[in-house]
Design an enzyme around this catalytic site. Structure first.
Site, PDB file in Angstrom:
ATOM      1  N   GLY A 213      -2.145  41.034 -20.206  1.00  0.00           N
ATOM      2  CA  GLY A 213      -3.582  40.978 -19.656  1.00  0.00           C
ATOM      3  C   GLY A 213      -4.075  39.579 -19.389  1.00  0.00           C
TER       4      GLY A 213
ATOM      5  N   GLN B 232      -9.710  46.979 -16.982  1.00  0.00           N
ATOM      6  CA  GLN B 232      -8.348  46.875 -16.594  1.00  0.00           C
ATOM      7  C   GLN B 232      -7.368  45.896 -17.219  1.00  0.00           C
ATOM      8  OE1 GLN B 232      -6.658  48.412 -13.757  1.00  0.00           O
ATOM      9  NE2 GLN B 232      -8.307  49.894 -13.994  1.00  0.00           N
ATOM     10  N   ASP B 233      -7.402  45.743 -18.362  1.00  0.00           N
ATOM     11  CA  ASP B 233      -6.341  45.117 -18.950  1.00  0.00           C
ATOM     12  C   ASP B 233      -6.924  43.461 -18.810  1.00  0.00           C
ATOM     13  OD1 ASP B 233      -4.613  46.494 -20.326  1.00  0.00           O
ATOM     14  OD2 ASP B 233      -3.331  46.910 -18.407  1.00  0.00           O
ATOM     15  N   ALA B 234      -7.942  43.020 -18.484  1.00  0.00           N
ATOM     16  CA  ALA B 234      -8.299  41.622 -18.745  1.00  0.00           C
ATOM     17  C   ALA B 234      -8.633  41.396 -20.086  1.00  0.00           C
ATOM     18  CB  ALA B 234      -9.742  41.430 -17.861  1.00  0.00           C
TER      19      ALA B 234
ATOM     20  N   ARG C 134      -1.184  54.818 -23.095  1.00  0.00           N
ATOM     21  CA  ARG C 134      -0.012  53.941 -23.179  1.00  0.00           C
ATOM     22  C   ARG C 134       0.711  54.186 -24.564  1.00  0.00           C
ATOM     23  NH1 ARG C 134      -2.582  48.718 -20.925  1.00  0.00           N
ATOM     24  NH2 ARG C 134      -2.985  49.425 -18.822  1.00  0.00           N
TER      25      ARG C 134
END
Lengths: 1198, 273
Positions: A963, A812-814, A995
């Protein structure tokens, strides 16, 4: 056309529109036609006085005839007199009385206003006798940094440095540094109270233009014709509406209800029906409607007794309706006020202008009826041709006009009041300078403009250099954020090249807050008389009556004449403009459907430059470009030669623009290198369409021919399509490969990136600031970076990135960071916060004092807290401070001086030291001690703290891929390549497909070969190095075509089954960092009033246990937890309640005696403690203050 | 298990190890990476206030860079290390800091000029100087001076990257390629660009017996027409050092260190009955 673009940016600042607008506004010696001077000339002190004159009331000045002239004298409407107003250099009046010229940084450091004095030259004529003229300072005006009155401007700086014994022989850059300025700072903002403020440009509907549209009213569609009439600051909307019965009604500003059109026209002096008809009629279809309207006005039933037939009838009707029952005199005044002032003020405010207004109303009605019968289309309100931009100068115009008017009114009052028979009038003491200064200052400092607009001036965004530039180029629409306004938010085709298509916020301001494209021009406006004279020379017929047969000519929305061949007239005007015989500010459009020629020369039109083409080739030649490059000619010369011109959205409707003049082959036919738009040069522009276009290859410098795309149908060709973006979106490499919302997000994030916001950051005193330690220039760059000097003030670092998941820490975009990279300095930054303290003076001669508070000072802390301070109470630089450590010891005088000293003992001074914020720490970086305007000492202490990337810090690439750090992994646990390369950063592969940020991948490849080959890759939109070339570059550098690499797991040591995509990409550190956000509380402060925990991190507040959280506990039946959260851990209190059933008041606990007593009934025995929330007790108290007595009747639990 | 040094210089080494598995290879890699003790500056004391030179001219101790940046830069300067030095916590001084475990340095420079690692003067063993003398630390402006004392102590890369001796530490599986001349058009190109020692050729095919030093071969990795043999029991290692030790010393230490640590593990195992 790189040369042309280079020239634009070399000679004009990125914020030149702001500076030019201010320069045009401000009155300086040698600029007699400034906007300020025009305001002075037009200012009327009272309704009776002529503009620019004060006539004193003879009854108040001993019967003498005294006139005060402050405007220029005029002759036949032209100003002939000497300039009467001018502004000098910015200065500050010290408390000692001396005035010193100041530079911007002094204003910033000392919390001063960067303002310059305004002088007014006033002539007094007493009983026909002219006295000597006097120059009076009437106040101060805020100075725009880098405008022509700024100390930093050109020669002003040299003079300042000479006066202050600075280095006179230094270069300009060194001189700017000497005065504490960043040499590359753009200026374009103001300094008010030490803080930098921007006047944000405003986008507004064009004034004095008839707009027709449909409006929904009571579920029916009605046609409306509107005009926002504007004359020197006064603005009023007049609207025509065709009702369902066919009657056209006019709504006049500041008048209730609406007036039938025909009656209004008659009242304006158009008494004959035939004139009314002729001024409206154009097409046979609309005749019946006109007749119906005229008939209606004659009907005795509707307008008793005889209907409205003559001007007198009409005026009587109006008087009856709007001033019924008043004296004749009053009625007349009221009606003339309405007709001359409120109605269409731009056409004039005299009785002589009434007929003009009648004709104008007729025109409005015609447009309205043409819309009704379907000949005309609804006007597009969002078309940029119907909009005007108000820049700093225009907004200051409004402000100054208002302030000047009030100061001159006040002057008249003061002169009459202080008139002395012996001494006559004395001008200088009568001028209240403060009035003007304070009015300007207050508006600038708060952003509350006249007319109730808020947020006009804003605090300049200094997070990064691009955010500053973007803020200075912002354009906001005054439409309310709450309403949808879907069309207004949409990207309009006319915004091409004028407004950045991508840079806009997300959410409620989306599409309303916009940013200018790279090269724009906002017209200053020229005198329409100049254009009129030109039109007359072209034999444009004067307006006499309505003439439907020939073409109509409009100038700034006014019908000014007729011409038989309107198309030829349009051509002629353009030709003359291109020959330099007509100002380049003039734009013209021909509308073939209505045979109208629309000429504009007013202010605020947003224009863009284009190359003119003729017969399939550009007018500009390689020679002109060369001369431009060598500085022999300027843009003005090109405008005069007709090679380049600025088009507004109106004229652009008439042209056919080629985006490119030629196509380029994939590879150079000579050296077979890949070609891009930016790597070729057109070497023979303007040599005639019969010659083929010859390009020069940027790699081998060989020439080759390409196919010409320009045809003789084209009228213009784009200078460079990349100019459609604004400054921020231009930073993004390969944006044409990304999905559009990602560019918008990237633009928003670039403005939050920390880097080097300005080079003078160590001598600035911003309340907050960040600097990135190891700044890097992006390996994949864009050409626009040269123009905005991004490479001198970068905002990020090039990271080695691998796209793979890692142990779930980059879900999740970490982001997974290499801890060794961070330890080596990756992403480090410093945060600054400036604390300030002032030795304030209080009425009564008391003042604050910087000192170490002694023991007898009220609230003094223990000595431990003052250990870092020197004997004067000020902290040493480089001392470590944290928690609530004291930065300056300060004591203040007692709060209530007069209150009985004998009762409370001797009055003690209070401790009022400035301390660190409770959850911050750092080293004292700088201590600045200076004096304020009122000569009190001001202390500014800057504390710095190092911010090393940690879990939760936010980073983003330039493609909207943001992130937060999810893990800092030791380097031996990181995946590695066979060459031993360990990535700095691992991003999750899921961030890519949905995206569609292909630009992100291209930048990674570009960065990889840039690092390997030691060259910077050009990723400019539409003209960057093509993907194929990048891929070939990879292969040349020993990488694979796919940019993937074999990698091994650093934990198990095994080879990954899949090959990993790796590359080098520019990442930005955003200023949202955990160090500034983390918060927890166990015990802490409570609010005084409610005794509930405070709110917010800065107040060490509690974390709200809200309604929804409470609901969860109710669902669980966890009653004791609810009680704990809502009562015990909040504002639970024990109150003593009188148990007397007829009393029920709150009892008192006498702590000394240890007894309980009800103060109301005197009961001492029957009193019980009750646990309740303090908020309840508060409510009881408030109710009792209202006279409502709440009794608490106690009983046993059953 | 056998180890063969392929290439070795002061600061670079490439060797192959065969008959091991990925976990052993990885253990060796990780040991080389951040388990070699080394000197690095751990404490920097800045002189604040006026600094005077011999002639009595006054200089300012404010630097263009913040003190914490200068300290960080000093910490990253690789220092030639005496491996016999003690870890501070294991030293006879019991963590107090003594010449056996601590090395002091000083910088005393006046501006204008560039302060480099060469200005880092050892106070003690004169051999323990920075291994590179041209590392820029900070640029002094006129009237600026730097007066600093710094203490270096022994540490390991696992604690902080400044104690990392090596960089570019990697291994790869031994790999062989068989390129059929009929399938790969530009085989000549591959042949020319690769060292002759790894090539064996016949009419139909070329056999590359290894691919280190020949990055071009990577392009054949995802080519379905090339036969590829990967051997996960033979590894080619490479690493370079920052100059604090010679590469060979690093390898020797690492090979000693690995069984040591395994023994520690063994010793601390509690065998159930």
């Amino acid at each position: 056309m790189k040369e042309l673009v280079d020239y634009f940016f070399k000679n004009e600042s990125v914020v030149s529109h702001q500076i030019d607008s201010y320069n045009n506004f401000v009155a300086t010696l040698g600029n007699p036609n400034s906007v300020m001077q025009q305001i002075v000339d037009e200012t009327k002190v009272s309704d009776e006085d002529l503009p620019g004159t004060i006539v004193l009331d003879p009854s108040k000045v001993g019967g003498r005839d005294i006139k005060v002239y402050f405007g220029r004298t005029r002759d036949n409407g032209k100003f002939v007199g000497e300039q009467t107003i001018w502004v000098e250099r910015p200065e500050i009046k010290e408390a000692s009385g001396a005035s010193n010229q100041i530079v911007p940084n002094e204003a910033r450091l000392r919390d001063l206003n960067y303002m310059a004095p305004i002088f007014l030259k006033v002539r007094v004529v007493e009983d026909g006798q002219e006295k000597d003229s006097e120059s009076i300072k009437i106040g101060e005006v805020p100075v725009m940094v880098r405008s022509k009155i700024c100390t930093l401007y050109g020669n002003n700086l040299d003079q300042y440095i000479e006066k202050n014994n600075g280095p006179t022989n230094a270069s300009r850059k060194e001189k700017l540094q000497y005065v504490g300025e960043d040499p590359d700072d753009s200026g374009g903002y103001f300094i008010i109270g030490g803080s930098e403020r921007v006047i944000v440009s405003l986008e507004d509907l064009a004034p004095n233009k008839i707009l027709v549209e449909y409006e929904e009213k009571y579920e029916t569609r009605v046609e409306v014709a509107k005009v926002f009439s504007q004359k020197s600051g006064f603005r009023a909307m007049t609207a025509l509406e065709r009702g369902n019965d066919g009657v056209i009604n006019v709504s006049v500003p500041s008048v209730a209800g609406s007036i039938p059109l025909v009656i209004l026209m008659k009242a304006l002096g158009m008494s004959k029906d035939i004139d009314v008809h002729n001024s409206i009629a154009s097409l046979p279809q609309i005749e019946p409607i006109i007749y119906a309207n005229i008939e209606e006005s004659k009907s005795p039933k509707v307008f008793p007794p005889n209907g409205v037939n003559t001007t007198e009838d009409a005026i009587t009707y109006l008087e009856k309706r709007f001033a019924a029952g008043q004296a004749k005199e009053f009625r007349e005044k009221k009606i003339s006020q309405m007709l001359d002032r409120s109605l269409l003020p731009h056409l004039g405010d005299g009785v002589e202008d009434r007929l003009k207004k009648a004709i104008y109303l007729g025109r409005m009605a015609r447009s309205l009826l043409e819309l009704h019968v379907g000949v005309r289309k609804e006007d597009d309100k969002d078309h940029l041709a119907n909009k005007r931009i108000k820049l700093a100068g225009d907004l200051l115009d409004e402000l100054f006009r208002n302030a000047f008017q009030s100061i001159m009114k006040d002057l008249k009052y003061q002169l009459e009041r202080t008139y002395n028979r012996k001494k006559g009038i004395r001008l200088k003491p009568a001028v209240r300078q403060d009035l003007l200064t304070q009015k300007m200052l207050h508006a600038m400092a708060t952003g509350n403009w006249i007319g109730g607009r808020t947020g006009v001036s804003q605090l300049l965004d200094r997070v990064s250099n691009v955010s500053t530039l973007s803020h200075l180029r912002r354009v906001i629409s005054p439409l309310t954020r709450s309403q949808p306004h879907f069309e207004a938010r949409d990207l309009h085709p006319t915004q091409w090249g004028r407004i950045c298509p991508n840079e806009t916020p997300e959410g409620q301001n989306c599409g309303l807050v916009k940013n200018a494209a790279l090269i724009i021009n906002v017209t200053e406006g020229i005198d329409p008389e100049e254009v009129m004279a030109f039109l007359r020379s072209l034999k444009v017929e004067e307006v006499k009556g309505e003439n439907a047969e020939t073409g109509r000519v409009y100038l700034n929305g006014d019908l000014v004449g007729y011409y038989d061949d309107p198309e030829a007239l349009t051509r002629e005007i353009r030709e003359e403009r291109r020959n330099g015989n007509l100002s380049s500010e003039v734009n013209v459009r021909y509308d073939p459907s209505t045979r109208e020629v629309i000429i504009n020369c007013d202010r605020g039109r947003l224009r863009r430059p284009l190359l003119v083409t003729r017969n399939g080739d550009t007018v500009i030649t390689d020679r002109m470009l060369k001369e431009l490059e060598e500085g022999e000619v300027g843009i003005e010369d090109l405008l005069k030669k007709g090679a380049v011109e600025y088009l507004d959205a109106e004229e652009e409707e008439n042209v056919f623009i080629a985006v490119y003049a030629y196509n380029i082959p994939e590879r150079c036919p000579k050296c077979s290198e890949f070609l891009s738009r930016n790597s070729v040069r057109w070497i023979n522009p303007g040599q005639g369409a019969e010659n083929p276009i010859i390009l020069e290859c940027g790699h081998c410098h060989a020439n080759f021919e390409v196919e010409r795309l320009l045809t003789d149908k084209h009228t213009h060709v784009e200078i460079d399509p990349s100019l459609i973006l604004g400054v921020v979106a231009s930073i993004i490499p390969y944006p044409e490969h990304n999905s559009s919302p990602r560019i918008t997000m990237a633009a928003a994030m670039t403005k939050q990136s920390i880097g080097l916001s300005s080079t003078n950051f160590r001598i600035r005193s911003d309340t907050r600031g960040h600097v990135l330690h190891y700044l890097q220039v992006p390996l994949v760059r864009t050409r626009v970076m040269d123009f905005i000097k991004y490479e001198k003030r970068p905002g990020g670092q090039n990271f080695v990135v691998a796209i793979l998941s890692y142990q779930g820490y980059n879900i999740q975009d970490a982001l997974v960071f290499n801890r060794a990279s961070v330890e080596r300095g990756l992403g480090r930054s410093t945060f600054f916060r400036t604390y300030s303290a002032e030795e304030r003076r209080y009425p009564g001669g008391q003042e604050d004092k910087f000192e170490i508070p002694s023991h007898d000072v009220l609230g003094a802390r223990s000595e431990e807290y003052y250990k870092n301070l020197d004997e004067s109470g000020i902290i040493f630089p480089e001392s470590y401070v944290e928690g609530s450590d004291v930065l300056v010891g300060k004591t203040s005088p007692p709060r209530f001086l007069e209150e009985g000293a004998e009762k409370l003992g001797p009055q003690r001074r209070r401790e009022s030291s400035v301390t660190m914020r409770p959850n911050e720490k750092g080293y004292v970086d700088n201590v600045i001690l200076t004096v304020s305007e009122s000569n009190s000492r001001v202390l500014k202490i800057r504390v710095r703290s190092e911010r090393i990337p940690e879990l939760g810090d936010k980073f983003a690439s330039r493609h909207g891929q943001k992130g937060v750090i999810g893990a800092l992994v030791p380097q031996d646990d990181m995946p590695f390549t066979e060459e031993g390369v360990i990535p700095d950063l691992l991003i999750n592969p899921h961030a890519i497909p949905s995206r569609m940020t292909v630009g992100h991948l291209l930048e990674m490849i570009g960065g990889k070969i840039a690092a390997q080959q030691g060259r910077i890759i050009d990723g400019t939109i539409f003209g960057g190095e093509p993907e194929k070339s990048l891929r070939e570059g990879l292969v040349k550098s020993g990488f694979r075509y796919s940019s993937t690499e074999v990698m091994y797991d650093g934990i198990t040591g095994e080879k990954f089954k899949a090959d990993i995509f790796t590359g080098v990409i520019y990442y930005q550190k955003l200023h949202h960092m955990v160090a500034g956000k983390f918060h927890a509380r166990s015990r802490g402060p409570v609010q005084i009033l409610t005794r509930q925990p405070t709110e917010g991190r800065s107040r060490q507040g509690g974390l709200r246990f809200g309604e929804m959280e409470r609901d969860t506990l109710i669902a669980h039946g966890a009653a004791m937890v609810i009680k704990d959260r809502l009562l015990d851990q909040s504002d639970g209190t024990i109150i003593y309640v009188c148990g007397n059933p007829s009393c029920g008041h709150i009892a008192i606990l006498d702590r000394r005696k240890g007894t309980l007593r009800c103060p109301v009934c005197g009961n001492t025995g029957n009193i019980y403690p009750v646990e309740t929330s303090y908020a309840f007790k508060l409510m009881r108290d408030e109710l009792s203050s209202m006279g409502v007595m709440m009794r608490l009747i106690l009983g046993d639990l059953k | 298990m056998s180890l063969k040094i392929i290439e070795s210089s002061d600061r670079f080494m490439r060797f192959s190890v065969s008959e091991i598995n990925p976990s052993i290879a990885n253990a060796l890699r990780r040991t080389i990476m951040d388990d070699i003790p080394k000197l690095a500056i751990d404490k920097v004391i800045f002189h604040h206030g006026q600094i005077r030179d011999n002639e009595g001219n006054v200089y300012d101790s404010s630097l263009p860079l913040f003190d914490e940046i200068v300290a960080h830069r000093l910490a990253l300067v690789p220092l030639i290390t005496d491996p016999k030095m003690n870890f501070r916590e294991e030293c006879s001084c019991k963590g107090e800091g003594c010449p056996l475990c601590t090395m002091s340095y000083s910088i005393n420079r006046i501006g204008p000029g560039l302060v480099t690692s060469a200005d880092l003067q050892p106070l003690g063993n004169p051999e323990l100087v920075p291994s590179d003398l041209e590392i820029p630390i900070v640029k002094l402006g006129p009237k600026q001076a730097i007066l600093v004392t710094a203490e270096a102590r022994m540490g390991r890369g696992s604690e902080h990257a400044k104690w990392c001796v090596t960089s570019g530490v990697a291994y790869k599986y031994h790999r062989e390629y068989v390129v059929k001349k009929s399938e790969i058009e530009n085989w000549q190109n591959f042949k020319d660009k690769c060292p002759g020692s790894v090539i064996s050729e016949n009419d139909k095919e070329i056999r590359f017996t290894d691919d280190y030093g020949c990055t071009l071969l990577y392009q054949l990795l995802d080519n379905p027409n090339v036969e590829r043999f990967e051997d996960p029991t033979t590894y080619i290692f490479q690493f370079e050092t920052d100059g604090s030790y010679k590469a060979i010393d690093v390898l020797e230490y690492a090979l000693k260190r690995l069984p040591q640590r395994l023994n520690t593990l063994l010793d601390s195992l509690v065998v159930q009955d």
